[in-house]
Design an enzyme around this catalytic site. Structure first.
Site, PDB file in Angstrom:
ATOM      1  N   ARG A  14      31.580  85.431   6.573  1.00  0.00           N
ATOM      2  CA  ARG A  14      31.818  84.230   5.040  1.00  0.00           C
ATOM      3  C   ARG A  14      32.845  83.519   4.680  1.00  0.00           C
ATOM      4  O   ARG A  14      34.135  84.369   4.881  1.00  0.00           O
ATOM      5  CB  ARG A  14      31.062  85.117   4.411  1.00  0.00           C
ATOM      6  CG  ARG A  14      29.484  85.143   5.108  1.00  0.00           C
ATOM      7  CD  ARG A  14      28.624  86.167   2.856  1.00  0.00           C
ATOM      8  NE  ARG A  14      28.454  84.717   2.464  1.00  0.00           N
ATOM      9  CZ  ARG A  14      27.745  85.231   1.462  1.00  0.00           C
ATOM     10  NH1 ARG A  14      27.494  86.557   1.208  1.00  0.00           N
ATOM     11  NH2 ARG A  14      28.054  84.672   0.577  1.00  0.00           N
ATOM     12  N   ARG A  15      32.637  82.257   4.174  1.00  0.00           N
ATOM     13  CA  ARG A  15      33.424  81.407   3.399  1.00  0.00           C
ATOM     14  C   ARG A  15      34.752  81.383   4.218  1.00  0.00           C
ATOM     15  O   ARG A  15      36.071  82.118   3.991  1.00  0.00           O
ATOM     16  CB  ARG A  15      33.628  82.162   1.954  1.00  0.00           C
ATOM     17  CG  ARG A  15      32.540  81.683   1.353  1.00  0.00           C
ATOM     18  CD  ARG A  15      32.041  83.529   0.543  1.00  0.00           C
ATOM     19  NE  ARG A  15      31.048  83.413   0.064  1.00  0.00           N
ATOM     20  CZ  ARG A  15      30.968  83.827  -0.826  1.00  0.00           C
ATOM     21  NH1 ARG A  15      31.201  84.642  -1.873  1.00  0.00           N
ATOM     22  NH2 ARG A  15      29.613  83.854  -1.477  1.00  0.00           N
ATOM     23  N   HIS A  46      19.986  85.404   5.418  1.00  0.00           N
ATOM     24  CA  HIS A  46      18.692  86.026   4.240  1.00  0.00           C
ATOM     25  C   HIS A  46      18.258  85.365   3.816  1.00  0.00           C
ATOM     26  O   HIS A  46      17.729  84.511   2.915  1.00  0.00           O
ATOM     27  CB  HIS A  46      18.949  87.442   4.241  1.00  0.00           C
ATOM     28  CG  HIS A  46      18.366  87.894   3.031  1.00  0.00           C
ATOM     29  ND1 HIS A  46      17.107  87.995   3.389  1.00  0.00           N
ATOM     30  CD2 HIS A  46      18.676  88.021   1.757  1.00  0.00           C
ATOM     31  CE1 HIS A  46      16.892  88.895   1.796  1.00  0.00           C
ATOM     32  NE2 HIS A  46      17.737  88.715   1.117  1.00  0.00           N
ATOM     33  N   PHE A  47      19.880  85.208   2.670  1.00  0.00           N
ATOM     34  CA  PHE A  47      19.522  83.559   1.109  1.00  0.00           C
ATOM     35  C   PHE A  47      19.127  82.464   1.250  1.00  0.00           C
ATOM     36  O   PHE A  47      18.176  81.906   0.792  1.00  0.00           O
ATOM     37  CB  PHE A  47      20.348  84.118  -0.146  1.00  0.00           C
ATOM     38  CG  PHE A  47      22.263  83.897   0.257  1.00  0.00           C
ATOM     39  CD1 PHE A  47      22.545  84.402   0.943  1.00  0.00           C
ATOM     40  CD2 PHE A  47      21.972  81.404   0.614  1.00  0.00           C
ATOM     41  CE1 PHE A  47      23.966  84.050   0.601  1.00  0.00           C
ATOM     42  CE2 PHE A  47      23.800  81.480   0.721  1.00  0.00           C
ATOM     43  CZ  PHE A  47      24.535  82.996   0.767  1.00  0.00           C
ATOM     44  N   HIS A  48      19.727  82.007   2.240  1.00  0.00           N
ATOM     45  CA  HIS A  48      19.394  80.443   3.225  1.00  0.00           C
ATOM     46  C   HIS A  48      17.810  80.281   3.177  1.00  0.00           C
ATOM     47  O   HIS A  48      16.609  79.557   2.626  1.00  0.00           O
ATOM     48  CB  HIS A  48      19.995  80.058   4.204  1.00  0.00           C
ATOM     49  CG  HIS A  48      21.067  79.085   3.737  1.00  0.00           C
ATOM     50  ND1 HIS A  48      22.794  80.486   3.024  1.00  0.00           N
ATOM     51  CD2 HIS A  48      21.748  78.395   2.685  1.00  0.00           C
ATOM     52  CE1 HIS A  48      23.440  79.377   2.944  1.00  0.00           C
ATOM     53  NE2 HIS A  48      23.292  77.979   2.583  1.00  0.00           N
ATOM     54  N   HIS A  70      20.765  90.604  -8.956  1.00  0.00           N
ATOM     55  CA  HIS A  70      19.688  90.413  -7.664  1.00  0.00           C
ATOM     56  C   HIS A  70      18.525  90.218  -8.428  1.00  0.00           C
ATOM     57  O   HIS A  70      18.264  88.949  -7.956  1.00  0.00           O
ATOM     58  CB  HIS A  70      19.398  91.622  -7.545  1.00  0.00           C
ATOM     59  CG  HIS A  70      18.117  91.929  -6.652  1.00  0.00           C
ATOM     60  ND1 HIS A  70      18.004  91.209  -4.905  1.00  0.00           N
ATOM     61  CD2 HIS A  70      16.940  92.210  -6.121  1.00  0.00           C
ATOM     62  CE1 HIS A  70      17.195  91.142  -4.509  1.00  0.00           C
ATOM     63  NE2 HIS A  70      16.461  92.062  -5.074  1.00  0.00           N
ATOM     64  N   TYR A  85      15.435  86.766  -8.559  1.00  0.00           N
ATOM     65  CA  TYR A  85      13.784  86.667  -8.253  1.00  0.00           C
ATOM     66  C   TYR A  85      13.322  85.881  -9.304  1.00  0.00           C
ATOM     67  O   TYR A  85      12.460  85.523  -9.816  1.00  0.00           O
ATOM     68  CB  TYR A  85      13.384  88.260  -8.895  1.00  0.00           C
ATOM     69  CG  TYR A  85      13.145  89.225  -7.760  1.00  0.00           C
ATOM     70  CD1 TYR A  85      14.313  89.979  -7.361  1.00  0.00           C
ATOM     71  CD2 TYR A  85      12.048  88.951  -6.278  1.00  0.00           C
ATOM     72  CE1 TYR A  85      14.262  90.487  -6.343  1.00  0.00           C
ATOM     73  CE2 TYR A  85      12.703  89.664  -5.486  1.00  0.00           C
ATOM     74  CZ  TYR A  85      13.136  90.481  -5.206  1.00  0.00           C
ATOM     75  OH  TYR A  85      13.300  91.261  -4.184  1.00  0.00           O
TER      76      TYR A  85
END
Lengths: 65, 185, 538, 273
Positions: free
Chosen positions: C429-430, C366-368, C215, C219
């Site tokens: 996923r994947r 979310h992370f894209h 995590h 950041y």
């Protein structure tokens, strides 16, 4: 490539921008209102969406534990 | 430093920021409070079960022996489904579960990390070699659902999925020793 | 620029070269997993591509952009030469070697374990050694940032550190804390297994150590975008930064709260109990604090600019903003993506609700949106802003830059919004090839094609970005001398010691890490989990 | 908060407040996460407070919100082979020369000196993975797998000899021309490379190609006897052979059509590195 002597662009402190103080003070009287409404609305919308998803999509799918 | 004096003191700006932080803090607290409320009243947690099992000798164990896999309804009515997640298949391939009844799903992996979710439900857990993953849930809707392995486990990961049949209470017919199997159709 | 231009350009060009390569792979993956491209390529090809896409975007683009941008800030914000420039070049060369080691091993198919490498799956040791070398190179950058700050503070006792440098050093300190988890996992578990010294691995411990890094690293990637928000966007829009103190607090909050929250990546893991999952979920709510401050402070700064340009009414200032300037346009688009990515994050972190979408396309969306969207679009804006200062040449016209930013925004939204819905449906996923014969998966087909279209737009934008930078090298216009860093409404004359250094915050990070991660890691030391046999994929 | 004038007091203030805030947040989380939620959940499920707290911390197995389910099912393993570091150590330290002596004495008659079998129904062992041979010989030894010839031979071998024989044959070079040059039909190559997600069949290469990262005892199928492969797949499909842990091969073989079984056997006869 530019030579190595320090140029005005390098020195941020003596960097007065062309904002005159009177206009800034006048603007500052109302400034955070717009930002507060915009950001406040966004956060409220976010939390509302979170609660709706929690109550209308998550919980009806059954308990998990 | 060009020194300026103007009547908006720096503390007023700090004051608005703190007001803003407090306001949004209340909203963020709402998100946390609904988590705590449903945890206290509906026992909603992320599935956790720190129960160690040796992956290397899993196939020699009693609970996760081939004949003991699948759904079993115990004498006292508790429904338990034991499923093995191994490189590139689930055993059993189809799991029958009753609707609107507490069900405990227990998963174990003899080799690498797997993970499962059942589409349309809140059943979701990682299956980590060394631990028995346990999910307590209640299936609200009937139907034929998909239970894929959702964690990369090797070149056969895409073909690793199983079916879950959520059967209405009437169609749940355990055999002599309480086993419930999928309806073949 | 005290002749560090070549150092910065070297880092940034390596970052963007890896970026455009990974963007091509990303588009190919979108094609292969869609109904149109079903059954093209083998799973080996697909997972090789996913590993390369992840490593290039998450370890190469991010790390080398941040190092290049950090050197630029250290020289321009502090207005002094970079100490140990030789070390910086040495770090860069070592970093390049590490990148080559990792990417070549992936290319040979000997490291198809994805960028988050899932022990007991074990790749060739060269892959892990490559990552270790890149991390060592980044540590050289961290030390140079700390050294240059210390030197500046000796030369300017008592004066507030310029916000841009304060944030960059906060990022360096965060990165040093972040990589502890990954380093321990690699040296203590994964590398011995890859080199064949041990045949087993404690999977519970390895996932917990990786969550420590997992995590805080996001950041580390996000902070440069926030540096641009606080120190470049207000000046570019023609306004002032609303509050310098809030800027410092934002980066301090990032440092403290991004580290003790890694367990929210393991909410669905069986090896941790509910207690510490809850504690870290609560701490995750506080990792939203810096973003909460930023989405008020930056719009306030933009409001100053908008009103100074004649904006009237509650929202009039928005239209009055100079949206033709790339930095301002990128900031606006970045905030929109931050909104959608933020909602995704709120749902991910919600303790029990994580079960609804863990490891589904919702997480990918979310992370894209947050990294690929909010952060990387600001990487573009920063690159457009500092390239003239690095090359001494000005963009001939800003239109292609704006086009590129809009394409990136539209592509990202079109790709990720369908993923949210697919994630709720359970798309996992994947997957190398989806079984479109299955009725449930077949119902996802149309939306996968929509997200494929978004992926192709992103590819076009990525190629246009590299073209925009390459063209600049041959532009004839001389670079402008307008300044870069924003002034605060009330420039800080004297800042409390706590807001001018990191001594206190390092102590607090240590305390909060012991409280949040102490027990979760200690449980594996006291009673190691039953070990799993290593599965080699060389 | 009132702003004290001299800077030292301001600094001290900035040092106290954040520390108090951070520690307070963590303690609130601990209070809720370790005490309140587990105890309340435990009460609703009839679990005493201490057990609920231990379960929430992960000291005891189970969820604080539900009783744990006992299990009394007897173990019925299909294979006794357990891959522990010590077993892998035996294999690593096996002596192929010692294995050669036992091979010449017993195995050459059917499997050949270099591991090329004398007739189609006996498998080639040249270049086979040591772990695969070790597992199958152990299964014959423990009776998990039966064969008129192999059962008696294997019963006479002990663990280290089995490892030596496995190491010997694993060391024999495998001659495997690339199958693409021999033109296998597309459907078969697709089964080998992509598998069939609709029938839950993973790619054969996902386990049977060297270094694929699949189960460590999965045999490498390059240059294998066609009749042997066909008969084994049919035995898996019928369940007559059942020493595959959790029925991996039984599940897959049962879904393969006869033409696919023959096609795959022909494909791997040509060999695949």
């Amino acid at each position: 490539m530019p030579a190595d002597q320090p140029r005005a662009a390098d020195n941020p402190f003596e960097e007065p921008d062309d904002i005159d103080e009177a206009a800034l003070t006048a603007v500052l009287r109302t400034v955070p209102l717009g930002a507060a409404v915009l950001a406040g609305g966004a956060v409220a919308l976010l939390v509302l969406a979170y609660l709706l998803i929690y109550l209308w999509i998550f919980l009806p799918r059954g308990v998990v534990g | 430093m060009s020194d300026r004096s103007h009547e908006i003191p720096e503390r007023w700006i700090l004051h608005t920021e703190l007001l803003w932080a407090f306001g949004v803090g209340v909203l963020v607290a709402a998100t946390i409070s609904i988590i705590v409320f449903t945890a206290l009243t509906r026992n909603i947690n992320p599935p956790s079960n720190v129960e160690r099992v040796d992956p290397k000798t899993l196939h020699l164990s009693g609970e996760f022996a081939e004949q003991n896999l699948g759904t079993v309804v115990a004498a006292d009515g508790t429904v338990t489904a034991r499923i093995i997640a191994t490189q590139f298949m689930f055993a059993p391939h189809c799991i029958a579960v009753p609707q609107r009844r507490p069900v405990t799903l227990r998963f174990a992996s003899p080799d690498v990390i797997h993970g499962i979710l059942i589409t349309g439900t809140n059943v979701n857990t990682m299956v980590v070699p060394g631990y028995v993953a346990q999910v307590h849930t209640e299936f609200t809707r009937t139907g034929e659902l998909l239970m894929p392995c959702h964690e990369y486990c090797g070149l056969g990961h895409s073909e690793m999925w199983a079916n879950v049949q959520v059967l209405p209470a009437a169609e749940v017919k355990p055999d002599r020793d309480g086993r419930v199997t999928c309806a073949q159709h | 620029m005290r002749n560090t231009e070549r150092l910065c350009l070297a880092h940034l060009w390596l970052a963007f070269a890896a970026f455009v390569g990974a963007a091509v792979l990303g588009a190919w993956q979108m094609w292969v997993r869609s109904p149109l491209g079903a059954h093209t390529g083998t799973p080996g090809d697909y997972y090789m591509s996913v590993t390369a896409h992840g490593v290039a975007m998450a370890y190469v683009l991010s790390t080398f952009f941040i190092m290049g941008f950090g050197y630029f800030v250290a020289v321009t914000a502090l207005n002094r030469p970079l100490p140990g420039k030789g070390w910086a070049w040495a770090g860069f060369v070592v970093g390049v070697i590490g990148v080559l080691m990792a990417l070549v091993t992936i290319g040979l198919g000997k490291a198809s374990v994805l960028y988050t490498f899932y022990p007991p799956l074990t790749a060739s040791p060269w892959f892990y050694l490559g990552l270790v070398v890149v991390v060592l190179a980044s540590w050289v950058w961290c030390v140079l940032m700390l050294v240059s700050l210390a030197a500046w503070k000796r030369e300017n006792p008592g004066r507030p550190v310029p916000l841009a440098m304060f944030a960059t050093v906060a990022n360096a300190v965060l990165w040093l804390w972040t990589t502890v988890g990954l380093a321990v996992e690699l040296f203590y578990q994964v590398l011995p297994a890859a080199l064949g010294f041990v045949q087993t691995v404690d999977v519970g411990l390895s996932r917990t150590l990786f969550s420590w890094t997992l995590h805080a690293i996001v950041y580390f990637w996000l902070i440069p975008a926030y540096i641009a928000f606080y120190t470049m966007v207000p000046r570019a829009a023609g306004g002032r930064l609303y509050s310098d103190t809030m800027g410092r607090l934002t980066f301090i909050f990032f440092l403290i709260y991004s580290l003790p929250v890694g367990l929210h990546h393991l909410l669905m893991d069986p090896e941790h109990g509910n207690s510490f999952k809850f504690i870290q979920v609560l701490l995750t709510a506080f990792v939203a604090a810096p973003t909460v401050l930023t989405i008020f402070t930056i719009p306030a700064s933009l409001e100053i600019a908008g009103r100074l340009r004649g904006g009237r009414g509650v929202f009039g200032w928005i239209l009055a903003l100079p949206w033709d300037r790339p930095m301002v346009l990128a900031a606006g688009l970045s905030f929109v993506m931050l909104f959608f990515g933020g909602l995704g994050g709120l749902i991910n972190m919600a303790y029990g609700m994580n079960a609804m979408i863990h490891n589904t396309a919702w997480v990918t969306a979310h992370f894209h949106l947050i990294y690929g969207g909010t952060s990387v679009i600001m990487y573009f804006a920063i690159a457009y802003e500092i390239w003239p200062r690095l090359t001494g040449r000005q963009h001939q016209s800003l239109a292609p830059l704006r086009w590129q930013l809009w394409l990136w925004f539209v592509g990202m939204m079109v790709m990720t919004l369908p993923w949210h819905w697919l994630g709720l449906q359970g798309q996992w996923r994947r997957v190398a090839n989806f079984n479109y014969d299955n009725p449930i998966i077949a119902s996802w087909g149309p939306l996968v094609i929509v997200s494929l279209a978004g992926g192709l737009v992103l590819l076009a934008s990525a190629l246009l970005f590299v073209r925009n930078l390459a063209v600049l090298h041959r532009s004839v216009l001389p670079a402008p001398t307008r300044s870069l860093y924003a002034l605060a409404v009330d420039p800080p004359r004297r800042v409390p010691a706590a807001l001018n250094g990191f001594g206190l915050w390092n102590v607090l990070v240590l305390v909060v890490m012991l409280l949040a991660y102490g027990f979760p890691i200690a449980q594996f030391v006291v009673a190691p989990s039953p070990s799993a046999i290593v599965h080699r994929t060389e | 908060m009132a702003e004290p004038s001299e800077p030292r007091a301001v600094d001290r203030l900035w040092r106290i407040w954040p520390s108090v805030a951070v520690v307070a947040i963590v303690l609130t989380g601990a209070l809720l996460g370790i005490l309140i939620i587990p105890v309340v959940q435990g009460r609703s499920a009839g679990i005493d407070a201490f057990t609920a707290i231990c379960r929430a911390l992960g000291i005891l197995p189970g969820s604080p919100a539900s009783p744990q389910i006992p299990n009394r099912n007897p173990p019925t393993p299909v294979s006794q082979v357990v891959w522990t570091p010590s077993v892998l150590q035996i294999l690593a330290e096996a002596k192929p020369e010692r294995g050669r002596a036992k091979v010449q004495e017993v195995c050459t008659a059917c499997h050949g000196e270099q591991g090329v079998s004398v007739s189609p129904e006996f498998p080639n062992l040249a270049g086979q993975s040591g772990t695969a041979i070790y597992k199958q010989l152990n299964d014959y030894h423990t009776g998990s797998r039966t064969n008129p010839l192999m059962t008696d031979i294997a019963k006479a071998l002990d663990g280290s000899t089995i490892a030596d024989v496995a190491a010997y044959y694993a060391g024999q070079p495998m001659r495997n021309p690339n199958p693409y040059t021999l033109g296998a039909p597309d459907a078969i190559v697709q089964l080998v490379e992509l598998g069939d997600p609709n029938r839950n069949i993973p790619p054969c290469a996902a386990c049977h190609r060297q270094g694929a990262g699949g189960p460590i005892d999965a045999p490498v199928l390059a240059e294998q006897r066609q009749e042997y492969l066909t008969s084994q797949l049919k035995m898996f499909a019928s369940g007559q052979r059942r020493n595959d842990v959790y029925g991996r091969m039984r599940a897959i073989a049962a879904k393969l059509t006869d033409s696919e079984i023959d096609g795959l056997a022909a494909y791997y006869r040509a060999g695949l590195r």
